[in-house]
Design an enzyme around this catalytic site. Structure first.
Site, PDB file in Angstrom:
ATOM      1  N   ASP A  81      -4.639 -38.607  91.593  1.00  0.00           N
ATOM      2  CA  ASP A  81      -4.085 -39.927  91.932  1.00  0.00           C
ATOM      3  C   ASP A  81      -5.105 -41.005  91.532  1.00  0.00           C
ATOM      4  O   ASP A  81      -6.285 -40.913  91.891  1.00  0.00           O
ATOM      5  CB  ASP A  81      -3.838 -39.952  93.456  1.00  0.00           C
ATOM      6  CG  ASP A  81      -2.908 -41.062  93.896  1.00  0.00           C
ATOM      7  OD1 ASP A  81      -2.149 -41.579  93.047  1.00  0.00           O
ATOM      8  OD2 ASP A  81      -2.935 -41.404  95.095  1.00  0.00           O
ATOM      9  N   HIS A  82      -4.670 -42.011  90.799  1.00  0.00           N
ATOM     10  CA  HIS A  82      -5.509 -43.160  90.431  1.00  0.00           C
ATOM     11  C   HIS A  82      -6.847 -42.791  89.792  1.00  0.00           C
ATOM     12  O   HIS A  82      -7.915 -43.244  90.257  1.00  0.00           O
ATOM     13  CB  HIS A  82      -5.771 -44.055  91.655  1.00  0.00           C
ATOM     14  CG  HIS A  82      -4.535 -44.731  92.157  1.00  0.00           C
ATOM     15  ND1 HIS A  82      -3.921 -45.764  91.478  1.00  0.00           N
ATOM     16  CD2 HIS A  82      -3.785 -44.504  93.256  1.00  0.00           C
ATOM     17  CE1 HIS A  82      -2.848 -46.149  92.149  1.00  0.00           C
ATOM     18  NE2 HIS A  82      -2.736 -45.391  93.225  1.00  0.00           N
TER      19      HIS A  82
HETATM   20  P1  13P Z   1       1.383 -45.228 100.728  1.00  0.00           P
HETATM   21  O1  13P Z   1       0.141 -45.914 101.206  1.00  0.00           O
HETATM   22  O2  13P Z   1       2.595 -46.066 100.911  1.00  0.00           O
HETATM   23  O3  13P Z   1       1.547 -43.876 101.310  1.00  0.00           O
HETATM   24  O4  13P Z   1       1.220 -45.016  99.148  1.00  0.00           O
HETATM   25  C1  13P Z   1       0.338 -44.036  98.653  1.00  0.00           C
HETATM   26  C2  13P Z   1       0.186 -44.090  97.177  1.00  0.00           C
HETATM   27  O5  13P Z   1       0.905 -44.769  96.485  1.00  0.00           O
HETATM   28  C3  13P Z   1      -0.889 -43.255  96.589  1.00  0.00           C
HETATM   29  O6  13P Z   1      -0.995 -43.445  95.229  1.00  0.00           O
END
Ligand code: 13P
Length: 306
Positions: A81-82
């Site tokens: 993620d990211h």
């Molecule tokens: P939330 O904070 O809404 O759970 O989103 C998480 C997210 O987009 C992680 O990339």
């Protein structure tokens, strides 16, 4: 079942008009809770780790996720993620991730395209799928904080150009949602028309970040057990369902899991003041994760799709 690429899961989701949750994990219990729910619901699932999660858990965290995923009866993609840089994405691929996000959405478009393209070239040669992002979400991400005023909706022409020039497998778009438990007031804004316009112009699966529903019952439980969460509001389930029919296939969810985990832990700490066995707090928290993930799977429509 087995570990599969993100594209395998998300192409099927897009074609079948359902969404798949990408749930963030930080440890053994959260991972077990996610997989238990996915198995009970017979749903494909993506398990996400951020750089922060890998820093916290060390390289053993993706190993744990991989071993549990291999033993699971449902298809699982292991997702970064990211990812902040090409190097971070390459490290994740070495650690066995089958899906990576390169997030240069805070840079100039030309840099975003160039860096994303570099990641795609190597990742695709190794069978790993790639998520890119264009536009700018509000809220707090792993490596950056963006105020609501600085959030920028994804433009249709930008999305088209970005897809064409990078060859990504799925695209994160900014359509009003934001990370964290404070997503606005009342019914937070989500630009449904923009989702539809983008998905009409590029056929790849779209990704919704900041998609947590922030259930009021979990916020109440946390606050009743000594927490102090103010103004916590999430995305309504009806908006998520509508977004899926418009082209969203990957639905990122972390805050809901954090809330569920803390509701479980706080209640134990408050009700059993003499307890010192970690399992007595982490066990119920793991079950809370399982419950919320199962609820989300029902909303996304991926139950029975494994
Ligand atoms: P939330 O904070 O809404 O759970 O989103 C998480 C997210 O987009 C992680 O990339």
């Amino acid at each position: 079942m087995s570990i599969v690429s993100g594209a395998e899961i998300l192409k099927a989701a897009r074609e079948g008009n359902y969404g798949v949750g990408a749930f963030n994990t930080h440890n053994l219990e959260i991972t077990q809770g996610i997989l238990a729910a996915a198995e009970k619901k017979s749903s494909p699932v993506m398990i996400s780790m951020s750089e922060g999660a890998i820093k916290y858990g060390g390289k053993i965290l993706p190993e744990i996720v991989r071993i549990l995923a291999e033993r699971s009866s449902v298809p699982v993609a292991i997702h970064l993620d990211h990812g902040a840089s090409y190097e971070v994405c390459m490290k994740a691929i070495q650690l066995g991730f089958t899906s990576v996000m390169i997030d240069k959405s805070h840079e100039k478009e030309s840099i975003n395209i160039e860096e994303t393209r570099r990641v795609v070239k190597i990742a695709h040669a190794l069978g790993v799928s790639v998520e890119g992002e264009i536009g700018r979400l509000g809220g707090i991400e792993e490596h950056i904080e963006v105020s609501h005023e600085d959030a920028i909706l994804t433009e249709i022409v930008e999305a088209e150009r970005f897809y064409r020039e990078t060859g990504i497998d799925y695209l994160a778009i900014a359509v009003g949602t934001s990370h964290g438990p404070n997503k606005g007031v009342g019914r937070p804004f989500i630009h449904h028309r923009r989702i539809k316009e983008i998905s009409d112009s590029i056929s790849i699966p779209l990704v919704l970040h900041g998609a947590s529903s922030v259930p009021a019952h979990l916020v109440d439980r946390i606050n009743r057990a000594g927490g102090e969460l103010n103004g916590a509001v999430g995305i309504h389930n009806e908006d998520i369902k509508k977004a899926v029919t418009s082209g969203i296939a990957k639905i990122n969810t972390e805050t809901d899991l954090r809330l569920a985990f803390y509701a479980g832990v706080r209640e134990i700490l408050q009700s059993k003041k003499g307890e010192i066995d970690p399992r007595k707090a982490l066990g119920p928290a793991r079950f809370e994760i399982e419950k919320i993930v199962a609820e989300r799977i029902d909303v996304f429509g991926s139950a029975g799709k494994a």
